[in-house]
Design a protein around this motif. Structure first.
Motif, PDB file in Angstrom:
ATOM      1  N   GLU A  58       0.427  -0.854   0.309  1.00  0.00           N
ATOM      2  CA  GLU A  58      -0.063   0.445   0.296  1.00  0.00           C
ATOM      3  C   GLU A  58       0.500   0.790   0.027  1.00  0.00           C
ATOM      4  OE1 GLU A  58      -2.168  -0.163   3.604  1.00  0.00           O
ATOM      5  OE2 GLU A  58      -1.195   0.493   4.576  1.00  0.00           O
ATOM      6  N   LYS A  80       1.008  -4.543   4.254  1.00  0.00           N
ATOM      7  CA  LYS A  80       0.069  -3.551   4.761  1.00  0.00           C
ATOM      8  C   LYS A  80       1.081  -2.578   5.931  1.00  0.00           C
ATOM      9  CE  LYS A  80      -4.236  -4.361   5.029  1.00  0.00           C
ATOM     10  NZ  LYS A  80      -5.649  -4.450   6.427  1.00  0.00           N
ATOM     11  N   LYS A  83       0.380  -0.310  11.575  1.00  0.00           N
ATOM     12  CA  LYS A  83      -0.270   1.247  12.659  1.00  0.00           C
ATOM     13  C   LYS A  83       0.463   1.032  14.314  1.00  0.00           C
ATOM     14  CE  LYS A  83      -2.069   2.937   9.171  1.00  0.00           C
ATOM     15  NZ  LYS A  83      -2.327   2.108   7.543  1.00  0.00           N
ATOM     16  N   TYR A  89      -2.908 -11.189  14.257  1.00  0.00           N
ATOM     17  CA  TYR A  89      -2.709 -11.366  13.679  1.00  0.00           C
ATOM     18  C   TYR A  89      -1.582 -12.751  13.224  1.00  0.00           C
ATOM     19  CZ  TYR A  89      -5.163  -9.005   9.796  1.00  0.00           C
ATOM     20  OH  TYR A  89      -6.458  -8.769   8.945  1.00  0.00           O
ATOM     21  N   TYR A 105       8.815   1.646   8.445  1.00  0.00           N
ATOM     22  CA  TYR A 105       6.997   1.845   8.586  1.00  0.00           C
ATOM     23  C   TYR A 105       7.732   0.060   9.079  1.00  0.00           C
ATOM     24  CZ  TYR A 105       5.232   5.144   6.317  1.00  0.00           C
ATOM     25  OH  TYR A 105       4.602   6.350   4.940  1.00  0.00           O
ATOM     26  N   ILE A 108       3.174  -5.708   6.945  1.00  0.00           N
ATOM     27  CA  ILE A 108       3.302  -6.896   7.106  1.00  0.00           C
ATOM     28  C   ILE A 108       2.807  -8.089   6.137  1.00  0.00           C
ATOM     29  CG2 ILE A 108       3.117  -6.697   9.432  1.00  0.00           C
ATOM     30  CD1 ILE A 108      -0.174  -6.240   9.413  1.00  0.00           C
TER      31      ILE A 108
ATOM     32  N   ALA B  59      -6.509   3.136   2.475  1.00  0.00           N
ATOM     33  CA  ALA B  59      -5.396   2.083   1.205  1.00  0.00           C
ATOM     34  C   ALA B  59      -6.757   1.254   0.398  1.00  0.00           C
ATOM     35  CB  ALA B  59      -4.688   0.882   1.426  1.00  0.00           C
ATOM     36  N   HIS B 101      -7.765   2.788  14.195  1.00  0.00           N
ATOM     37  CA  HIS B 101      -6.311   3.165  15.145  1.00  0.00           C
ATOM     38  C   HIS B 101      -6.707   4.360  16.129  1.00  0.00           C
ATOM     39  CE1 HIS B 101      -5.526   2.044  10.513  1.00  0.00           C
ATOM     40  NE2 HIS B 101      -4.941   1.227  11.441  1.00  0.00           N
TER      41      HIS B 101
END
Lengths: 195, 195
Positions: A58, A80, A83, A89, A105, A108, B59, B101
């Motif tokens: 992304e 992704k 954040k 996950y 960043y 994942i 996204a 978020h």
């Protein structure tokens, strides 16, 4: 891939600091007809490869990857930018350096969607220093997926990403390779290629 | 739009807190064949509208919007989550609250790519509280663009976004509307619609 070069010459804007703005057709406004032409070209170049999935990151890779996937008849998985620590996950993850935003960043991919049975084509809009692409290659490697090839819209041939990736033995097909740009004159020189 | 409901029943996962995970086909792995069916359905429903551009937000809206745009034969503009004050651009901007978020984002669209001549179809993957959609509507309004309609993949009908948007007079076409979900049993009830 002359039509992409022509479009870059026509609508791309060269800025100081080796910045090439193509937001009118590639990564803010997206010209889907152009993307379809690009997708057909990658389909032609990777016709011999058993691609079952397209992998991208992304955000600006997603549109190009989706149109490419429609040509290949396969799904897309997009990595992704994480954040937060996501305990929900079971992911493969890696760190990617963004020079644009001057930060790292965590990126994942869920283990559910990338694995040893996969033969991926990696698609992205830009290749410059190669950080994002290295991250995607690392995610594919962690997942045990085979990387059948890499399709890039615009490669900045004067940065090291493309050479590094090719030296690793990857089949990298960039549809336009910018050899040099001049912000003062707006001139863009493309690398001569044989197709 | 039974095929999307069937897919959600088959592959969606209901979690506590009214979370519906559809990452296996919608917003992490993307089933492009499914997206193509969805795109054709929106094309059918908005056949009477003079759409010249699709507007979405990064996204996870981008892939769906790209495939929809291919059906409509128009470009996409995606609103960007601004990471920094960008003096380079002349943008329309607004604030969007993200409950996922727990923060606010500044979201921008360049004035170059959205204006008074535009007739936009807004496309996004989810509609729940409507914050993202309200932001896109505000950007379109600031730009003077006409909003011809809104196409959503999955609407959470038990949250207020859909009702609010419809009460404003917008033509909102959600392809699956979840009326209720039960994390304990995994049961999902869809709203009955006439098409």
């Amino acid at each position: 891939m002359r039509f992409l070069e022509e479009r870059i010459r026509r609508d791309g804007i060269v800025r100081e600091g080796n910045v090439l703005k193509v937001d009118s057709f590639l990564n803010h406004q997206m010209d889907i007809e152009l993307f379809t032409e690009m997708a057909k070209e990658w389909k032609r170049r990777f016709a011999d490869r058993p691609v079952n999935k397209i992998l991208t990151i992304e955000a600006s890779g997603i549109g190009i990857a989706a149109i490419a996937a429609r040509e290949f008849g396969v799904p897309v998985v997009f990595a992704k930018k994480s954040k937060s620590i996501n305990l929900d996950y079971d992911n493969y993850s890696t760190q990617i350096r963004s020079f644009t935003h001057n930060r790292n960043y965590e990126v994942i991919v869920s283990k559910k969607f990338l694995g040893t049975g996969d033969h991926v084509l990696i698609i992205d809009d830009f290749l410059a220093n190669g950080c994002a692409l290295m991250g995607l290659l690392e995610l594919a490697e962690k997942a045990g997926a085979a990387v059948e090839g890499i399709g890039i819209a615009i490669e900045k041939g004067f940065q090291e990403g493309g050479r590094t990736i090719r030296e690793q033995g990857h089949r990298l097909e960039s549809l336009a390779i910018v050899e040099s740009m001049d912000a003062a004159t707006g001139e863009i020189v493309f690398r001569q290629t044989d197709c």
